[in-house]
Design a protein around this motif. Structure first.
Motif, short mmCIF file in Angstrom:
data_model
loop_
_atom_site.label_atom_id
_atom_site.label_comp_id
_atom_site.label_asym_id
_atom_site.label_seq_id
_atom_site.Cartn_x
_atom_site.Cartn_y
_atom_site.Cartn_z
N ALA A 1 6.25 7.52 -11.29
CA ALA A 1 4.92 6.92 -11.15
C ALA A 1 4.94 5.48 -11.64
N GLY A 2 5.54 5.27 -12.80
CA GLY A 2 5.59 3.93 -13.37
C GLY A 2 6.32 2.94 -12.46
N LYS B 1 6.04 16.99 -16.37
CA LYS B 1 5.24 15.75 -16.33
C LYS B 1 6.09 14.58 -16.80
N PHE C 1 2.75 5.91 -5.76
CA PHE C 1 2.25 6.06 -7.14
C PHE C 1 1.18 7.15 -7.22
N GLU C 2 0.21 7.11 -6.29
CA GLU C 2 -0.88 8.08 -6.35
C GLU C 2 -0.37 9.50 -6.12
N LEU D 1 4.20 2.10 -9.32
CA LEU D 1 3.10 1.21 -9.70
C LEU D 1 3.61 -0.20 -9.92
N HIS E 1 4.33 -1.75 -6.57
CA HIS E 1 3.06 -2.15 -5.95
C HIS E 1 2.59 -3.48 -6.54
N GLU E 2 2.62 -3.58 -7.86
CA GLU E 2 2.10 -4.79 -8.50
C GLU E 2 2.96 -6.01 -8.16
N SER F 1 1.47 10.62 -9.21
CA SER F 1 0.49 10.88 -10.27
C SER F 1 -0.19 12.23 -10.06
N TYR G 1 0.83 -1.21 0.00
CA TYR G 1 0.00 0.00 0.00
C TYR G 1 0.86 1.26 0.00
N ILE H 1 2.16 14.82 -11.07
CA ILE H 1 2.22 14.92 -12.53
C ILE H 1 1.05 15.76 -13.03
N ALA H 2 -0.14 15.47 -12.52
CA ALA H 2 -1.32 16.22 -12.95
C ALA H 2 -1.17 17.70 -12.60
N ALA I 1 7.13 11.12 -14.85
CA ALA I 1 6.40 9.91 -15.24
C ALA I 1 7.10 8.62 -14.80
N PRO I 2 8.43 8.49 -14.96
CA PRO I 2 9.06 7.23 -14.53
C PRO I 2 8.86 6.93 -13.04
N ARG J 1 -0.71 10.31 4.86
CA ARG J 1 -0.51 11.00 3.56
C ARG J 1 -1.10 12.39 3.58
#
Lengths: 241, 241
Positions: free
Chosen positions: A79-80, A72, A56-57, A83, A86-87, A60, A50, A63-64, A76-77, A115
């Motif tokens: 965030a990638g 951005k 990641f969140e 993620l 996490h996976e 992200s 988590y 980035i937004a 990006a890397p 957070r």
């Protein structure tokens, strides 16, 4: 609580000694370990999975909120990679149980509260928080992994040790801080602020033995070294810890 | 504008004929193509790269807003895939120029305005928007790619054709819609609402020849087929288009 907040009382006057900036690698991690305090495998995996999703969140979201497309793309890397981590932790959970979310769910409320505390009020604070807090938490879960049974520890360390993509945050922030002393001063305060909450959330993940004195003896040197690693990250940003 | 909004005047009474739900593949794409209307390579790449980044950001936002960890995990692949596609399009730009962000920048304001219009007011509308609008835009840029010179078109089509990870959105929404007729009715209205704005933003990416009559003759059949593909996506969600 002295361990956690003691650094706040360090003298603010500091002599800057030029130093080599090491690549972020395991040599910068504390030499101590937390094996005695490692929780069971599933609570460990639920929390670290988590935390990576939260990173990641937050990336992200940054980035937004980025003012330019170039920023951005730099972010990006990060965030990638979060993620992906996490996976990979979810895959570790799925090797053991069918419903990874049931393993993760008990930890979301506490981590979400944390957070909200460390998110920051603008893009720069948000980026500083991600770099500093994710650095502390990656170190912490790497140390805790030493106490996991079998080959689970090495596998978790390998996941955490993969590139974070967060070097771009150092580039963005150190440029901005070098150009704006007021920003540097604000972010230095912010960096001192977030470390306390981060050590508290880390502490909540520790399996305490129930003997406060021996627990403190184990925790204190680890947290002291984690704070030293934090100070090196502050240095990299051009901030006085 | 009849082409764009004509479908809004379709009779609402519909006879439901059971049909096979095809896997989302290129056979569901319009048989026409937009080759005559394809912009230059760099404006094409700048737009499609930013659209994928926007999809990534919207999915990430939906992940952050997910009510459960299980939902976050279902949506994570859609974020990862969109980010990967963005990075592959940026790599295509970088083969041609040094600063990809300069190619992308001219298109961000228009696409951001569009995003704000179609974002939706809650998590379900947000998910429906992502599935429906990203579907239309992927179709559209796939069709436009037919007019790109050399092997650029096939390479772009291969990027767009990779798995979107958005099948999870269909699963989440169709379950929720099946369980709640009021939600279904609201999302059906929302789905009809977002398609108009999406076709307008697609239209703005077309290189018009300056002859309105022949331009319309080229655009009309393409948009008619894109609306048909949209209707199939609405069907998959359990919504009447």
């Amino acid at each position: 609580m002295n361990v956690v907040f003691g650094f706040l009382r360090r003298p603010k006057v500091r002599i800057d000694i030029p130093r080599l900036k090491p690549r972020v690698d395991t040599s910068t991690l504390p030499k101590v370990n937390l094996a005695e305090l490692t929780p069971e495998v599933l609570p460990y995996l639920g929390q670290v999975a988590y935390v990576q999703l939260a990173i990641f969140e937050e990336v992200s979201d940054a980035i937004a909120a980025s003012p330019t497309v170039a920023a951005k793309q730099l972010l990006a890397p990060a965030a990638g990679q979060a993620l992906d981590k996490h996976e990979r932790f979810v895959a570790e959970i799925r090797r053991r149980v069918d419903a990874p979310s049931e393993v993760i769910d008990p930890f979301t409320a506490g981590i979400d509260r944390y957070r909200a505390l460390v998110r920051g009020s603008d893009w720069f604070e948000q980026l500083a928080s991600i770099y500093l807090t994710a650095g502390i938490l990656d170190d912490f879960f790497t140390l805790l992994a030493a106490g996991l049974p079998g080959d689970t520890g090495p596998r978790c360390i390998a996941i955490l040790d993969a590139d974070t993509g967060r070097r771009a945050i150092v580039d963005i922030l150190s440029d901005a801080i070098a150009a704006d002393a007021v920003l540097g001063s604000r972010l230095a305060m912010w960096g001192r602020r977030v470390v306390g909450d981060t050590l508290l959330v880390a502490r909540s993940a520790i399996h305490l033995t129930g003997n406060p004195e021996s627990d403190e003896q184990r925790i204190e040197p680890v947290f002291t070294e984690m704070i030293a690693a934090h100070t090196r990250r502050m240095d990299r940003l051009g901030l006085t810890a």
